[in-house]
Design a protein around this motif. Structure first.
Motif, PDB file in Angstrom:
ATOM      1  N   ARG A  19       0.815  -1.227   0.000  1.00 46.52           N
ATOM      2  CA  ARG A  19       0.000   0.000   0.000  1.00 46.52           C
ATOM      3  C   ARG A  19       0.847   1.275   0.000  1.00 46.52           C
ATOM      4  NH1 ARG A  19      -5.543  -0.315   3.500  1.00 46.52           N
ATOM      5  NH2 ARG A  19      -6.614  -0.065   1.516  1.00 46.52           N
ATOM      6  N   HIS A 118      -8.373   4.848   2.764  1.00 44.61           N
ATOM      7  CA  HIS A 118      -6.937   4.937   2.478  1.00 44.61           C
ATOM      8  C   HIS A 118      -6.731   5.840   1.274  1.00 44.61           C
ATOM      9  CE1 HIS A 118      -2.963   3.366   1.124  1.00 44.61           C
ATOM     10  NE2 HIS A 118      -2.784   3.052   2.390  1.00 44.61           N
ATOM     11  N   ASN A 124      -0.662   7.702  -3.105  1.00 43.78           N
ATOM     12  CA  ASN A 124       0.750   7.297  -3.049  1.00 43.78           C
ATOM     13  C   ASN A 124       1.530   7.828  -4.250  1.00 43.78           C
ATOM     14  OD1 ASN A 124       0.592   5.866  -0.608  1.00 43.78           O
ATOM     15  ND2 ASN A 124      -0.164   4.023  -1.646  1.00 43.78           N
ATOM     16  N   SER A 187      -3.209  -0.725  -3.531  1.00 43.60           N
ATOM     17  CA  SER A 187      -3.873  -0.620  -2.229  1.00 43.60           C
ATOM     18  C   SER A 187      -5.308  -1.136  -2.207  1.00 43.60           C
ATOM     19  CB  SER A 187      -3.901   0.845  -1.791  1.00 43.60           C
ATOM     20  OG  SER A 187      -2.618   1.408  -1.773  1.00 43.60           O
ATOM     21  N   PHE A 196      -2.634  -7.433   0.758  1.00 43.20           N
ATOM     22  CA  PHE A 196      -1.701  -6.391   0.336  1.00 43.20           C
ATOM     23  C   PHE A 196      -0.268  -6.885   0.467  1.00 43.20           C
ATOM     24  CE2 PHE A 196      -5.347  -3.976   2.261  1.00 43.20           C
ATOM     25  CZ  PHE A 196      -5.935  -3.665   1.050  1.00 43.20           C
TER      26      PHE A 196
END
Lengths: 214, 214
Positions: A19, A118, A124, A187, A196
């Protein structure tokens, strides 16, 4: 070794933890290998012209020129300016997606119903690309290594199934220009067979560029 | 009536001549209808948040949330920020494409081998959007009204076949925010059954916005 913001040391295997994501320069002529160390793990890949990040990977151009939605060796990945950014030179899996955008807070809110979502591959990638001057609104459809998205030809329905990749499977690209590449260990549960896992990557060949940020 | 850069007059049918394009504001709540007056003619559609053109239509978000690559009523078209820009509220054809980028000089060079290529939908969209501050590098995959792109589910091969639209067929959208919409009468022979025809459009409902450029 942890993820560099400077050019990766050739031949060194870098780890992207579950993730999370990374971005790094890749020189024209270098070979990038994305490895699924555990199996059944997706890695979203973005690429930008290192010297002008307004030039960016384009699913629409690439699929149009390939006349195919499933890509493998020796397919080129084009930019929005119709230049080749990367060319697929090895592929032990053969099933990747180039239709869907990176999973995001909104993905988890809309598709999964998460109340504290998330930041996903999108967040990310945005964080990893920020030092290179790429704003999050510029993140397009990614080339989603190992992502398994079959289509029903009659209805157009798409399914996100577990990746076909086994432990150690990989896909390799040669850079056709100096690039910023961003990669994730995806993720989204559905994309990764329910768990993950990390992603590994390696760059081979002599770097022709130094980090322009230094 | 020729194409406006100010908000279209509600109920007026505007003509986009063959191989050209237009861009115009559409207010939240207005209904946009794209008409194929002759049949078998594609119109590439782009949409941006009028008040912040960094927010733009996203094929990758839309297809992910729809879990389908072929869209029709009542599907929403999402932005890169996962907001709904437009919702399809009427559709007499049911076959449209949301995979391919607008045809461009490079399309005609790479796919058709033209030595003096037309600027294509890409060039027409870039010219029409320039007054709204949208740079050509920001042009993403368009929602290609009436474009007929079947997929082979086994190989992923895509074909560009003549549109299924007949004379007078149309697709209508309701705007879910204030938008800049850009439309073309597509410039690629293969996409349009071998000839170049106009596109008509109409906006209905009261405009809530004035042209911010004035």
């Amino acid at each position: 070794m942890s993820t560099p913001s400077v050019p990766p040391t050739p031949g060194t295997v870098y780890v992207i933890p579950p993730r999370s994501g990374a971005a790094f320069p890749v020189s024209k002529g270098q070979r990038l290998t994305v490895i699924d160390p555990c199996g059944s793990q997706v890695s979203d890949l973005l690429a930008f012209n290192l010297h002008d990040t307004n030039e960016v990977i384009s699913s629409g151009r690439t699929l149009d020129y390939a006349s195919r939605i499933f890509l493998t060796t020796p397919d080129p990945l084009y930019s929005n300016r119709s230049n080749v950014l990367l060319r697929i030179v090895a592929d032990t899996v053969g099933t990747h997606d180039f239709l869907l955008t990176p999973c995001s807070k909104d993905t988890f809110r809309i598709i999964y119903g998460d109340t504290e979502p998330h930041r996903g591959c999108f967040g990310n990638l945005a964080a990893a690309l920020e030092p290179f001057g790429v704003e999050e609104d510029r993140i397009p459809v990614a080339f989603n290594c190992f992502m398994n998205v079959p289509i029903d030809a009659a209805t157009g329905e798409l399914k996100v199934l577990p990746p076909k990749s086994k432990a150690g499977d990989h896909i390799s690209f040669v850079a056709e220009m100096d690039l910023v590449v961003a990669l994730t260990a995806c993720s989204a549960l559905q994309s990764n067979g329910g768990s993950f896992k990390p992603i590994h990557y390696r760059v081979d060949g002599t770097p022709q560029i130094t980090n322009e940020l230094e």
